[in-house]
Write a protein that holds these residues in place. Structure first.
Motif, mmCIF file in Angstrom:
data_model
loop_
_atom_site.group_PDB
_atom_site.id
_atom_site.type_symbol
_atom_site.label_atom_id
_atom_site.label_comp_id
_atom_site.label_asym_id
_atom_site.label_seq_id
_atom_site.Cartn_x
_atom_site.Cartn_y
_atom_site.Cartn_z
ATOM 1 N N LEU A 231 11.916 5.764 4.136
ATOM 2 C CA LEU A 231 10.645 5.468 3.471
ATOM 3 C C LEU A 231 10.814 5.433 1.950
ATOM 4 O O LEU A 231 10.274 4.542 1.276
ATOM 5 C CB LEU A 231 9.596 6.503 3.867
ATOM 6 N N SER A 232 11.573 6.400 1.413
ATOM 7 C CA SER A 232 11.787 6.417 -0.046
ATOM 8 C C SER A 232 12.582 5.205 -0.493
ATOM 9 O O SER A 232 12.308 4.609 -1.549
ATOM 10 C CB SER A 232 12.517 7.704 -0.451
ATOM 11 N N SER B 62 12.686 2.231 0.965
ATOM 12 C CA SER B 62 11.843 1.027 1.048
ATOM 13 C C SER B 62 10.820 0.987 -0.077
ATOM 14 O O SER B 62 10.397 -0.094 -0.500
ATOM 15 C CB SER B 62 11.137 0.971 2.406
ATOM 16 N N ALA B 63 10.419 2.169 -0.583
ATOM 17 C CA ALA B 63 9.451 2.236 -1.681
ATOM 18 C C ALA B 63 10.125 2.181 -3.048
ATOM 19 O O ALA B 63 9.444 2.216 -4.078
ATOM 20 C CB ALA B 63 8.621 3.520 -1.569
ATOM 21 N N ALA C 187 9.526 -0.258 7.638
ATOM 22 C CA ALA C 187 8.867 0.568 6.617
ATOM 23 C C ALA C 187 8.278 -0.302 5.513
ATOM 24 O O ALA C 187 7.179 -0.024 5.002
ATOM 25 C CB ALA C 187 9.868 1.560 6.035
ATOM 26 N N GLU C 188 8.992 -1.367 5.150
ATOM 27 C CA GLU C 188 8.469 -2.266 4.110
ATOM 28 C C GLU C 188 7.211 -2.986 4.588
ATOM 29 O O GLU C 188 6.261 -3.179 3.814
ATOM 30 C CB GLU C 188 9.543 -3.264 3.704
ATOM 31 N N GLY D 288 4.416 -0.455 4.510
ATOM 32 C CA GLY D 288 4.017 -0.211 3.129
ATOM 33 C C GLY D 288 3.165 -1.337 2.579
ATOM 34 O O GLY D 288 2.182 -1.103 1.864
ATOM 35 N N LEU E 34 -0.312 -1.001 3.982
ATOM 36 C CA LEU E 34 -1.064 0.086 3.346
ATOM 37 C C LEU E 34 -1.545 -0.316 1.959
ATOM 38 O O LEU E 34 -2.663 0.035 1.547
ATOM 39 C CB LEU E 34 -0.189 1.341 3.271
ATOM 40 N N MET E 35 -0.736 -1.064 1.219
ATOM 41 C CA MET E 35 -1.153 -1.513 -0.115
ATOM 42 C C MET E 35 -2.343 -2.454 -0.014
ATOM 43 O O MET E 35 -3.267 -2.401 -0.834
ATOM 44 C CB MET E 35 0.015 -2.198 -0.819
ATOM 45 N N GLN F 76 -5.367 -0.331 0.503
ATOM 46 C CA GLN F 76 -5.806 0.368 -0.699
ATOM 47 C C GLN F 76 -6.567 -0.550 -1.633
ATOM 48 O O GLN F 76 -7.406 -0.112 -2.408
ATOM 49 C CB GLN F 76 -4.589 0.963 -1.416
#
Length: 227
Positions: free
Chosen positions: A13-14, A16-17, A45-46, A49, A52-53, A56
């Protein structure tokens, strides 16, 4: 042979972020070059992510995006597309273990060069040689070459350690680690690696804190060894 030991979920996760410290990112990238399983996990994971963006920002993901994400989660990781440019090159060649054992993973070239044979090792203890990378923000990045049949001191970790085997092998309480495998360790792991007979064990390691040795002799030597 495909790797049998993989990156921890938190590390995936880290990565990919884009949140891994430099030294950890180098070792994770080297492993991803040789591990289609972890490349698939990074890709998932990307995608998560990205979804999720969108949420948001108040934008609900489209139905076809949700369906695509769920399909990726169900897909065998080996068939998922690559997540990075480095991984894409490895995918294109479908290389898990390069046939040329002299060539280091591409992610290591800026720090150590491309050739295993060209490395200039420094002896730091009987049977143990090391090459430290130059200045690396947020941690230590090093290559280690340990003689076959060596037993390292029992130790845990003051922080996080990410180690990838480049050649040779070792065994500890977590199993057998061979070329391409990665040990993703935190302070909860107490282990004593023993290198396999035959050829030296060569690995690249990233740490963000010194090791914690259990024996008094190893603790006395630690300032001299520098890890």
């Amino acid at each position: 042979m495909r790797p049998n030991h993989h990156l921890d979920d938190a590390t995936v996760l880290s990565y990919s972020a884009g949140a891994l410290p430099t030294a950890m990112n180098v070792v994770a990238s080297a492993h991803l070059e040789r591990c289609p399983h972890c490349r698939g996990r990074v890709h998932v994971a990307e995608r998560i992510g990205g979804t999720l963006m969108q949420q948001q920002r108040g934008e609900a993901p489209r139905q076809d995006d949700r369906d695509a994400m769920l399909a990726l989660l169900d897909r065998e990781p080996e068939t998922a597309p690559a997540a990075t440019a480095l991984a894409s090159r490895a995918d294109a060649a479908d290389v898990v273990e390069p046939p040329d054992r002299d060539r280091l993973p591409t992610a290591l070239h800026p720090w150590f060069g491309p050739s295993m044979r060209a490395l200039k090792w420094r002896r730091i203890a009987p049977g143990v040689q090391r090459i430290r990378a130059g200045s690396v923000a947020g941690g230590e990045l090093m290559l280690l070459r340990i003689a076959p049949g060596s037993r390292l001191p029992l130790h845990s970790h003051g922080g996080t350690e990410l180690t990838m085997i480049l050649d040779g092998a070792y065994d500890d309480v977590l199993g057998h680690f061979g070329p391409g495998d990665v040990a993703d360790l935190d302070g909860q792991t107490l282990h004593q690696p023993v290198t396999a007979p035959g050829v030296p064990c060569v690995c690249v390691a990233a740490t963000d804190a010194p090791l914690v040795f259990s024996g008094w002799f190893a603790r006395r030597l630690q300032p001299l060894l520098g890890f």
